[in-house]
Design an enzyme around this catalytic site. Structure first.
Site, PDB file in Angstrom:
ATOM      1  N   HIS B 255       0.839  -1.203   0.000  1.00 18.56           N
ATOM      2  CA  HIS B 255       0.000   0.000   0.000  1.00 18.56           C
ATOM      3  C   HIS B 255       0.877   1.257   0.000  1.00 18.56           C
ATOM      4  O   HIS B 255       0.692   2.164  -0.822  1.00 18.56           O
ATOM      5  CB  HIS B 255      -0.910  -0.031   1.238  1.00 18.56           C
ATOM      6  CG  HIS B 255      -1.843   1.133   1.350  1.00 18.56           C
ATOM      7  ND1 HIS B 255      -3.146   1.080   0.923  1.00 18.56           N
ATOM      8  CD2 HIS B 255      -1.678   2.380   1.851  1.00 18.56           C
ATOM      9  CE1 HIS B 255      -3.736   2.247   1.140  1.00 18.56           C
ATOM     10  NE2 HIS B 255      -2.864   3.056   1.711  1.00 18.56           N
ATOM     11  N   GLU B 256       1.842   1.298   0.907  1.00 23.41           N
ATOM     12  CA  GLU B 256       2.692   2.494   0.989  1.00 23.41           C
ATOM     13  C   GLU B 256       3.588   2.622  -0.241  1.00 23.41           C
ATOM     14  O   GLU B 256       3.919   3.731  -0.665  1.00 23.41           O
ATOM     15  CB  GLU B 256       3.517   2.484   2.278  1.00 23.41           C
ATOM     16  CG  GLU B 256       2.685   2.480   3.565  1.00 23.41           C
ATOM     17  CD  GLU B 256       1.607   3.552   3.629  1.00 23.41           C
ATOM     18  OE1 GLU B 256       1.777   4.613   2.999  1.00 23.41           O
ATOM     19  OE2 GLU B 256       0.573   3.322   4.299  1.00 23.41           O
ATOM     20  N   HIS B 259       1.628   4.583  -2.745  1.00 23.96           N
ATOM     21  CA  HIS B 259       1.746   6.032  -2.493  1.00 23.96           C
ATOM     22  C   HIS B 259       3.124   6.547  -2.916  1.00 23.96           C
ATOM     23  O   HIS B 259       3.247   7.588  -3.564  1.00 23.96           O
ATOM     24  CB  HIS B 259       1.564   6.315  -0.991  1.00 23.96           C
ATOM     25  CG  HIS B 259       0.146   6.287  -0.518  1.00 23.96           C
ATOM     26  ND1 HIS B 259      -0.836   7.084  -1.046  1.00 23.96           N
ATOM     27  CD2 HIS B 259      -0.462   5.559   0.458  1.00 23.96           C
ATOM     28  CE1 HIS B 259      -1.997   6.858  -0.414  1.00 23.96           C
ATOM     29  NE2 HIS B 259      -1.791   5.929   0.503  1.00 23.96           N
ATOM     30  N   GLU B 285      -4.737   7.740  -3.097  1.00 26.41           N
ATOM     31  CA  GLU B 285      -5.271   6.483  -2.577  1.00 26.41           C
ATOM     32  C   GLU B 285      -5.553   5.500  -3.718  1.00 26.41           C
ATOM     33  O   GLU B 285      -5.456   4.289  -3.521  1.00 26.41           O
ATOM     34  CB  GLU B 285      -6.529   6.776  -1.761  1.00 26.41           C
ATOM     35  CG  GLU B 285      -6.991   5.655  -0.874  1.00 26.41           C
ATOM     36  CD  GLU B 285      -6.102   5.399   0.348  1.00 26.41           C
ATOM     37  OE1 GLU B 285      -5.178   6.195   0.604  1.00 26.41           O
ATOM     38  OE2 GLU B 285      -6.344   4.386   1.037  1.00 26.41           O
TER      39      GLU B 285
END
Lengths: 490, 490
Positions: B255-256, B259, B285
Site C-alpha cells: 500500500h505504501e 503512495h 489512494e
C-alpha cells in the site's frame, strides 16, 4: 506590550529552532538519507540556510539590540552572543556568503575524488578559490585586523593566532622529547583478532550509557565519520566499526559522547537561545577529549575495560591489563591526524595551523602547499609522506573552508589537561572509581562545572572558573609525561 | 531582469524545498526521534510551519500572480495551483490558523489517552473545540458556500459532498448485498503460525522492490502506523510487523509503495514545484489501493506469493493456492476501518462521511456522536460496538482536524476500480504476469498514465485521461462482485 528584549528573544528562539532543523538534516544526510536524494537535499539545505541567513541579518535585530535592557548576567550574555552573530553575519556581503556556500559545497566532492585518485593537481584550483573567498571573508570581518584571527574567532571567540602560536611553540619541544623517548622503548604487539560488528556496537552502547549519554534524548547510529549533532534534548551521535580494531569504535563513541554530553548537560532554561549550545570548538573538544583520553584511556579505566572485553569477546590474545593499557595507548608516528595517539596528535594540529595561517596571510601559495606539507611532515615526524591521501588530502576541513578551526583541537586538549588536573583534586579516588568502570563522579563534575553553563561565559573564563586557575598547557604536558612515562617505563 | 513568472517560481521552489524539510521532520518523528525530544520537536515544527505560512501568504505572491504570463499548459497549471494555495492560505486569519495548530496538536495526545482509557467523555471537550475551529475555518473558506465542501476541497480539489453522497448511495446496496452473500458462504480457516520479524521484513523489502519501489530514492523502516512521506527523490515508507499476521506487514508495505511510487514517478521536471506532488488524496489512494488490492491481492499474484511464502517460511498450514487466496481476501465484519477487507472498507468510510458531514453542518452535536456512531454501526455492520476504541475513538483523523478527508478514501477506491479496468484492457495478459510475480507492465502503465503527471491535471481529469472514460463506481463494484464471487463460489 513586549519589551525589546523579549521580542528579540522570541525571534531568536525561532531562529535557533530552525537552526536545529538544519542540523537534523545534516545528521539525516550522513546516516539515513537514500543516496539518490543528494542533489535534492542540497537544494533543501540551501533553502533553510537562506531562511537562517535572512533571520540572522534581519534589520530588526539592530533595533532590538539597541533598545534591549538586560535584567541580569544571563540576559547580558544572550545579548553579547546575538550581537556577535549579527555583527559577523552583516559584515559578510550576501554575494560572498553565497559564493562561499556554493564553492565549498562542490569543493568537498572534488576533494573526495582527488583524494581517491591521489591527485593533488585536481584539487588545487578549487582550493585556491576557497582560499581566495575565505581571505575575502576574513578581510570583511577583520576590518583592518589580522585575517587569520578573524577566521579563528568564529570557532574560538577571543582567541588569537599569536597567543596560540606562542603556546604551541612552548608545547612542541616537550612533545617531541616525549615522542622520541616512547618510540625508543619496546612497542606493544598489535591486536590480532576479529571483533564482530554487533558485539562491538553492543559494547559501544554500554560504554556510551556508562559515560552518561542519555539514550532517551539521543541515539547511536553508524556513519562513515563519527560525529555528534544537535542540542538540548535531541543530541545524536554516530560511530564506525573496523572489525580488526575495536578501539576505533569504542573510542570514537566515547569521544562523541563527550561532545553530546556537553550539549545534553546545558541548563535546560537555555533551550533555543544563544546560551543553549557549547561556547566554542575548543571547549567542546575539551569535553570529547577528556572523556576519550584522560578518562577512557586511563590505565585505571582500561583495566575495567580489559575484563569487559574478555567477557564479551573471549580470549583475544592479550594476557594482562598492563599490556592492554599499552595497546590502547600505543604510540606510533602515523600519517593520519584523526588516528593519532595522544603524544602525536597535537603535532599534527600545529603543522596544520602553521600551514593554513601562511595560506590565509598570503605567505604560502597553494601551488607550494604539498611541498611545504611534505617537508614539514618529514621534519616533525621523521617519516616521508608516501601519497597525498596520507598527506595534504587527508582532511576535509580546507575544502569546507574551515580555516582557523584546527588550532581549537589543541586548545581543547590543553583545556582537557587543565580540567583533568582540577577533577583529580575534586575527586581524589577517581582512579578507584574508574577501575570499577564508574564514571558518574567525573562526568557529574564536568557537567556541573563546565557543561551546564553553555554559552554563559567566554571559553577561557568557563575553563578558569571550573579549574580555579587560568588555563595553560602545563597540566596537559605533565599528564602526558607521567602517563606515557609510566606505561613505557621511561 | 526576471519575468514575474520566473520570480514567482523561484520563490515557490524555495517554499517547496522547505515544505519537504517539514515532511522529513515528520518522518523522523515517527521513526528515529528519541522520545525525550518530543517537546523540543514541537517547537521546531512550529518554527518551520511559521516560515511556510509566511511564505504562502507573502503579499508578493498576489503581485506575481497578477503579472505572470504563462507560456504553456504546464505554467498555467502551476499558476492555478499557486493561486489556489494562496487564496486558501490568505482566507484563513492567522489567529485561527494558530489556534487550530495548537488545539489539534494537543488533541492528538488527548485522543490517544482517551482511547487507551476507553473514555469518550475525556475526548469530547477537545473534539468540540476542534469542530468549532474547523467550522470557523470552513466558513472563512466557503464564503457563503457549503462548509463541508470547503473542507473537502482541501483534500480533493473540485469534489463536493453532494456528488460524493450520491455516489455512496449508489454503492451501498451492492456492497451490502455482496457482504451478505460472502458472509453466508463458508469462511477460510485463519492462519495459525508464527512468522519471524526479520523474515517478514526481508520479504516486505523484496515485495517493495518488485512493485517498483526505488530503494536508492527511499527507505523502509518500522513505525507504529505505516505511512509514506516525501516527494521526488526522497520518498520514505514505513511498515509494521505482527508475528501472527504477516499480511499486515506485506500489504501495508505494498500500500505504501503505491503512495511512494506516485511521488517517485512524477516528471522530474516538476521537482520543487506545485506540480511535483500527487494531485489529491483520492488519486493518491487510487495508487496505494490498486497496488495493494487489484494487483497485490489478485488470486493470480497471491498464487506467486503462496509459493514464495512456502519457500521463505516453510509449511505454515495452508495447502493450496486457492485457500491462500481466500485467506488473503478474508471477509469479516470487524470494527476497525484500517483492518477492513475490500468488501467492508467503503462501508466504514461512508459512515464516517455521513457523521462528520453532520458534525460540520451542525446537524449532529458532539455529545450525540457516540450514540450516532454506535447506532449506525449496528445498522450497517450488524454488530454492536463493544468499546469506544473499536468505535468512535478508533481513528486519529478528527483529533487532527481532518474533516473532509474520509470520503477521499472511497473516491480513491473508485478511481482504482476504473484504472484497473483500463489496465486490464491495456495489458491483456496481466494475470499471467502477476502469476509470475511480474509487476513491471502494470506499474509502468500506472506511472505513464497517472503518476508522471503529478499535479498537471485535476483529479477527475487525470483518471479520465488514463482510463478513456469518466470515472464512475461501476468498475469497482463489478470487480468486487466478480472477484469475491469467484473466491467464495457465489
Amino acid at each position: 506590550m513586549m519589551s525589546a528584549y523579549d521580542e528579540l528573544m522570541a525571534f531568536q528562539r525561532e531562529t535557533e529552532a530552525l537552526a536545529q532543523i538544519a542540523g537534523r538534516l545534516g545528521w539525516d544526510q550522513e546516516t539515513m538519507m537514500p543516496r539518490g536524494a543528494a542533489e535534492q537535499r542540497g537544494e533543501e539545505m540551501a533553502a533553510i540556510e537562506g531562511v537562517l541567513h535572512a533571520r540572522r541579518t534581519d534589520p530588526r535585530l539592530a533595533d532590538w539590540l539597541e533598545e534591549a535592557e538586560p535584567e541580569d548576567d544571563e540576559a547580558q550574555a544572550q545579548l553579547r552572543l546575538i550581537r556577535r552573530s549579527y555583527d559577523r553575519a552583516t559584515k559578510i556581503p550576501a554575494e560572498l556568503a553565497q559564493a562561499l556556500a556554493r564553492v565549498t559545497s562542490t569543493a568537498q566532492g572534488i576533494w573526495a575524488e582527488a583524494r581517491a585518485a591521489e591527485n593533488v593537481a585536481d584539487f588545487l584550483p578549487t582550493l585556491a578559490e576557497v582560499i581566495d573567498l575565505k581571505r575575502e571573508e576574513a578581510a570583511a570581518l577583520a576590518q583592518g585586523g589580522d585575517l587569520y584571527d578573524a577566521l579563528m574567532d568564529d570557532y574560538e571567540p577571543g582567541a588569537t593566532a599569536e597567543i596560540a602560536a606562542a603556546m604551541f611553540d612552548r608545547m612542541r619541544p616537550r612533545l617531541v622529547r616525549l615522542r622520541e623517548a616512547v618510540l625508543a622503548a619496546p612497542a606493544p604487539a598489535p591486536l590480532n583478532h576479529h571483533f564482530g560488528e554487533n558485539a562491538q556496537l553492543r559494547f559501544a552502547r554500554d560504554l556510551a550509557a556508562r559515560f552518561g549519554y542519555d539514550f532517551t534524548r539521543g541515539r547511536l547510529d553508524l556513519a562513515v565519520h563519527p560525529f555528534s549533532s544537535g542540542s538540548a534534548n535531541d543530541v545524536r551521535i554516530t560511530t564506525r566499526v573496523v572489525e580488526t580494531d575495536p578501539f576505533n569504535c569504542f573510542y570514537s563513541t566515547i569521544h562523541e559522547v563527550g561532545h553530546a554530553c556537553y550539549e545534553l548537560g546545558i541548563d535546560p532554561d537555555y533551550l533555543f537561545t544563544p546560551l543553549g549550545a557549547g561556547v566554542s570548538m575548543g571547549v567542546h573538544e575539551s569535553q570529547s577529549r577528556i572523556y576519550e583520553n584522560q578518562l577512557g584511556r586511563s590505565p585505571a579505566f582500561t583495566g575495567w575495560m580489559f575484563r569487559q572485553m574478555l567477557d564479551r569477546f573471549g580470549d583475544f590474545g592479550v594476557t594482562s591489563p598492563e599490556d592492554f593499557a599499552r595497546i590502547v595507548n600505543r604510540v606510533q608516528p602515523g600519517f593520519i591526524r584523526t588516528e593519532a595517539d595522544e603524544v602525536h596528535y597535537n603535532l599534527h594540529v600545529m603543522m596544520r595551523f602553521d600551514l593554513e595561517r601562511a595560506l590565509i596571510r598570503g605567505d604560502l601559495q597553494v601551488g607550494d602547499l604539498e611541498a611545504a606539507w611534505n617537508d614539514r611532515f618529514l621534519a616533525d615526524f621523521g617519516v616521508a609522506v608516501d601519497r597525498p591521501a596520507n598527506g595534504m588530502l587527508q582532511d576535509v576541513h580546507w575544502s569546507c573552508g574551515l580555516f582557523g578551526y584546527f588550532p581549537t583541537y589543541t586548545m581543547g586538549n590543553v583545556y582537557a589537561g587543565c580540567l583533568h588536573q582540577a577533577l583529580r583534586a575534586a575527586v581524589p579516588d577517581l582512579d578507584a572509581q574508574l577501575a570499577q568502570g564508574e564514571l558518574g563522579a567525573a562526568t557529574g563534575w564536568l557537567r556541573e562545572n563546565v557543561q551546564r553553563h553553555g554559552g554563559l561565559y567566554t571559553p577561557g573564563a568557563v575553563i578558569a572558573k571550573a579549574c580555579g586557575f587560568e588555563p595553560t598547557e602545563a597540566p596537559l604536558l605533565d599528564y602526558l609525561d607521567a602517563k606515557f612515562g609510566a606505561l613505557y617505563g621511561l
